[in-house]
Design a protein around this motif. Structure first.
Motif, PDB file in Angstrom:
ATOM      1  N   GLU A   1     -28.629  -0.375 -39.357  1.00 57.46           N
ATOM      2  CA  GLU A   1     -28.775  -0.679 -37.930  1.00 57.46           C
ATOM      3  C   GLU A   1     -29.946  -0.246 -37.416  1.00 57.46           C
ATOM      4  OE1 GLU A   1     -26.222  -1.547 -33.888  1.00 57.46           O
ATOM      5  OE2 GLU A   1     -25.319  -0.315 -35.362  1.00 57.46           O
TER       6      GLU A   1
ATOM      7  N   TRP B   1     -29.001   1.311 -32.778  1.00 61.72           N
ATOM      8  CA  TRP B   1     -27.912   2.361 -32.594  1.00 61.72           C
ATOM      9  C   TRP B   1     -28.132   3.359 -31.659  1.00 61.72           C
ATOM     10  CZ3 TRP B   1     -27.816   7.217 -33.802  1.00 61.72           C
ATOM     11  CH2 TRP B   1     -28.606   7.635 -34.641  1.00 61.72           C
TER      12      TRP B   1
ATOM     13  N   ILE C   1     -23.835  -0.035 -41.160  1.00 60.64           N
ATOM     14  CA  ILE C   1     -22.923  -0.920 -40.789  1.00 60.64           C
ATOM     15  C   ILE C   1     -22.323  -1.750 -41.784  1.00 60.64           C
ATOM     16  CG2 ILE C   1     -23.412  -0.960 -38.264  1.00 60.64           C
ATOM     17  CD1 ILE C   1     -24.769  -3.580 -38.498  1.00 60.64           C
TER      18      ILE C   1
ATOM     19  N   ASP D   1     -18.998  -6.863 -37.100  1.00 60.72           N
ATOM     20  CA  ASP D   1     -19.515  -5.616 -37.685  1.00 60.72           C
ATOM     21  C   ASP D   1     -18.693  -4.560 -37.495  1.00 60.72           C
ATOM     22  OD1 ASP D   1     -21.980  -7.060 -38.439  1.00 60.72           O
ATOM     23  OD2 ASP D   1     -22.925  -6.149 -36.690  1.00 60.72           O
TER      24      ASP D   1
ATOM     25  N   SER E   1     -19.572  -1.551 -36.603  1.00 54.24           N
ATOM     26  CA  SER E   1     -20.106  -0.626 -35.853  1.00 54.24           C
ATOM     27  C   SER E   1     -19.798  -0.639 -34.214  1.00 54.24           C
ATOM     28  CB  SER E   1     -21.637  -0.854 -35.673  1.00 54.24           C
ATOM     29  OG  SER E   1     -21.878  -2.098 -35.274  1.00 54.24           O
TER      30      SER E   1
ATOM     31  N   PRO F   1     -23.994  -0.836 -29.511  1.00 52.68           N
ATOM     32  CA  PRO F   1     -25.121  -0.004 -29.459  1.00 52.68           C
ATOM     33  C   PRO F   1     -25.103   0.633 -28.254  1.00 52.68           C
ATOM     34  CG  PRO F   1     -25.528  -2.020 -30.151  1.00 52.68           C
ATOM     35  CD  PRO F   1     -24.201  -2.179 -30.003  1.00 52.68           C
TER      36      PRO F   1
END
Length: 122
Positions: free
Chosen positions: A58, A61, A99, A113, A115, A118
């Motif tokens: 990613e 991030w 991710i 995702d 994750s 961000p």
């Protein structure tokens, strides 16, 4: 999940880190250690959306700090003061975020995702 590396004189950037610091693979804080990405599992109620281990770097991030073209953010010897490019004087550590898409368990038509959102969560 985060990949961590340290710069060593004569070797360059390698995943060999000190025994008292983060592992090659860790969580955001660096305190939870993983041997590899296969140790990182989806949250309860979710499963991987792909069968083949589709991990991706990613690049957003660390905002407002930008990453380099390979997704790395460079930091000082204490994993502080993030920057998008390695400085010959002060960059001794670096990390990047990987991710992978997950989906609710038993719902193959929905994915997201793995994750967090961000942001400035270095």
């Amino acid at each position: 999940v985060y990949e961590n590396q340290r710069w060593w004189l004569g070797f360059g950037w390698i995943p060999r880190l000190g025994s008292n610091e983060r592992a090659k693979w860790s969580d955001l804080s660096g305190k939870v250690r993983y041997v590899s990405t296969s140790d990182f599992m989806p949250e309860d109620g979710f499963e991987w959306a792909d069968e083949g281990g589709g991990w991706e770097v990613e690049h957003l991030w660390a905002l407002p700090v930008h990453t380099d073209e390979d997704g790395w953010v460079y930091t000082d010897n204490f994993w502080k003061h993030p920057a998008a490019a390695a400085s010959a004087v002060s960059s001794y550590t670096r990390r990047r975020r990987w991710i992978r898409k997950v989906r609710p368990a038993n719902r193959p038509d929905v994915s997201r995702d793995s994750s967090m959102t961000p942001g400035a969560q270095y």
